[in-house]
Design an enzyme around this catalytic site. Structure first.
Site, PDB file in Angstrom:
ATOM      1  N   ASP A  34       0.884  -1.167   0.000  1.00 30.96           N
ATOM      2  CA  ASP A  34       0.000   0.000   0.000  1.00 30.96           C
ATOM      3  C   ASP A  34       0.923   1.218   0.000  1.00 30.96           C
ATOM      4  O   ASP A  34       1.603   1.490   0.998  1.00 30.96           O
ATOM      5  CB  ASP A  34      -0.885  -0.040   1.248  1.00 30.96           C
ATOM      6  CG  ASP A  34      -1.768   1.199   1.371  1.00 30.96           C
ATOM      7  OD1 ASP A  34      -1.557   2.180   0.631  1.00 30.96           O
ATOM      8  OD2 ASP A  34      -2.666   1.179   2.238  1.00 30.96           O
ATOM      9  N   ALA A  57      -2.161   4.803  -8.380  1.00 27.91           N
ATOM     10  CA  ALA A  57      -2.776   6.130  -8.423  1.00 27.91           C
ATOM     11  C   ALA A  57      -4.265   6.020  -8.150  1.00 27.91           C
ATOM     12  O   ALA A  57      -4.855   4.941  -8.281  1.00 27.91           O
ATOM     13  CB  ALA A  57      -2.562   6.771  -9.800  1.00 27.91           C
ATOM     14  N   TYR A 124      -8.371  15.531  -9.233  1.00 30.72           N
ATOM     15  CA  TYR A 124      -7.408  14.545  -9.739  1.00 30.72           C
ATOM     16  C   TYR A 124      -6.151  15.243 -10.260  1.00 30.72           C
ATOM     17  O   TYR A 124      -5.027  14.903  -9.879  1.00 30.72           O
ATOM     18  CB  TYR A 124      -8.073  13.716 -10.850  1.00 30.72           C
ATOM     19  CG  TYR A 124      -7.127  12.828 -11.618  1.00 30.72           C
ATOM     20  CD1 TYR A 124      -6.608  11.669 -11.045  1.00 30.72           C
ATOM     21  CD2 TYR A 124      -6.755  13.134 -12.937  1.00 30.72           C
ATOM     22  CE1 TYR A 124      -5.737  10.843 -11.759  1.00 30.72           C
ATOM     23  CE2 TYR A 124      -5.899  12.317 -13.648  1.00 30.72           C
ATOM     24  CZ  TYR A 124      -5.391  11.170 -13.064  1.00 30.72           C
ATOM     25  OH  TYR A 124      -4.529  10.372 -13.772  1.00 30.72           O
TER      26      TYR A 124
END
Ligand SMILES: NC(=O)c1ccc[n+]([C@@H]2O[C@H](COP(=O)([O-])OP(=O)(O)OC[C@H]3O[C@@H](n4cnc5c(N)ncnc54)[C@H](OP(=O)(O)O)[C@@H]3O)[C@@H](O)[C@H]2O)c1
Length: 285
Positions: A34, A57, A124
């Site tokens: 992770d 991502a 984003y």
């Protein structure tokens, strides 16, 4: 080579190409590492010969608008953690970023170069730009590779080409926006290019960090891409009709023009990624 986010579109193709080329590559999916876990990243086993390619991502562009913290943890903070680890170990980091760091296009648009001003309009894009900066701050030898409009096109895939493939097969006639122009990029071609870049960095260890652009050649509107998918499958491309972004509102704004110039990539001595039409033919074959 170590790949993080190895189960995604680009990560999966990286592993395939590395295998075909007989390279030693370790693919780490989310369950293996992770990248938001600072302790786990700081324990990552790397050596100075390793090139780490970060493909992990938060790529759900619309969901990021209402999950800014989740997007930031993965897109803005994690690249800095990975870069801190490469700086500590002497490994090299290739960090993948996006065309959505660019904002409204100038009156006379031309393909974006890495040094052009960034003005992301979405959560984003903002978090990805923060991630580029965090990675370069923690390890200035990082190479940030911005790409765009990535697809695998595999049957059942949820990416744009996979979606158009499903609509064509199911007899659905879609309306698709024709006022957003970008650089469609086949994940296989990008992955192959990233491996070439990793080879270059491994051979030239003193090469400085940089931001470069790598995307499919040429440019297209989503509408052009959709019609090309239908045509490539033998369906009538006229079944796809154009619409505007205003007619198809989404939570996150997208740049109207986000074509990426290949100049920074070819300046490294790397082959430009193939033209998007050629790539699409191979993806659909
Ligand atoms: N897709 C595009 O159109 C596009 C365009 C421009 C740039 N990019 C950039 O290209 C890169 C690769 O994108 P992609 O299309 O391959 O994305 P993708 O298919 O969505 O893959 C992203 C991967 O990140 C993994 N991931 C999520 N959270 C994680 C965590 N906490 N730790 C480790 N891994 C985690 C995901 O794992 P799960 O499989 O478990 O969810 C997924 O496998 C990204 O940097 C993206 O921003 C993509």
């Amino acid at each position: 080579m170590v790949i993080t986010g190895a189960s995604g579109q680009v990560g999966t193709w990286l592993a395939k190409h590395a295998d075909e080329r007989g390279l030693d590559a370790v693919g780490l999916g989310r369950a293996d590492l992770d990248v938001t876990d600072a302790g786990a990243v700081s324990a990552l086993d790397l050596d100075p010969e390793t090139v780490l390619i970060n493909c992990a991502a938060y790529t759900a562009v619309d969901a990021a608008e209402s999950d800014a913290d989740g997007a930031a943890a993965l897109n803005a903070v994690a690249p800095g953690l990975l870069a801190r680890r490469t700086a500590e170990t002497g490994a090299r980091l290739i960090h993948v970023s996006t065309d959505y760091v660019f904002g409204p296009s100038p009156a006379a648009p031309r393909p974006w170069e890495p040094g052009d001003p960034c003005a992301p309009e979405s959560a984003y894009g903002r978090t990805k730009l923060d991630g580029e900066r965090a990675a370069l701050a923690a390890d200035p030898r990082t190479v940030v590779v911005r790409t765009a409009w990535v697809y695998t096109g595999a049957p059942g895939a949820k990416d744009f080409v996979g979606t158009m493939r499903r609509l064509a097969d199911n007899g659905v006639d879609p309306r698709v926006v024709d006022d957003q122009v970008g650089s469609p990029t086949y994940a296989s071609d990008l992955a192959s290019g990233l491996i070439d870049l990793a080879d270059l960095l491994a051979a030239q260890g003193d090469r400085p960090g940089a931001v470069v652009h790598a995307a499919g050649g040429g440019s297209a509107a989503w509408f052009d891409l959709a019609r090309a998918v239908f045509a490539g499958l033998g369906a009538d491309p006229q079944r796809v009709s154009p619409c505007t972004t205003a007619e198809f509102p989404r939570p996150a704004p997208r740049p109207a023009y986000s074509v990426l110039s290949p100049a920074s990539w070819t300046a490294l001595g790397l082959d430009p990624l193939p033209d998007w039409r050629d790539a699409l033919d191979r993806a659909l074959a």
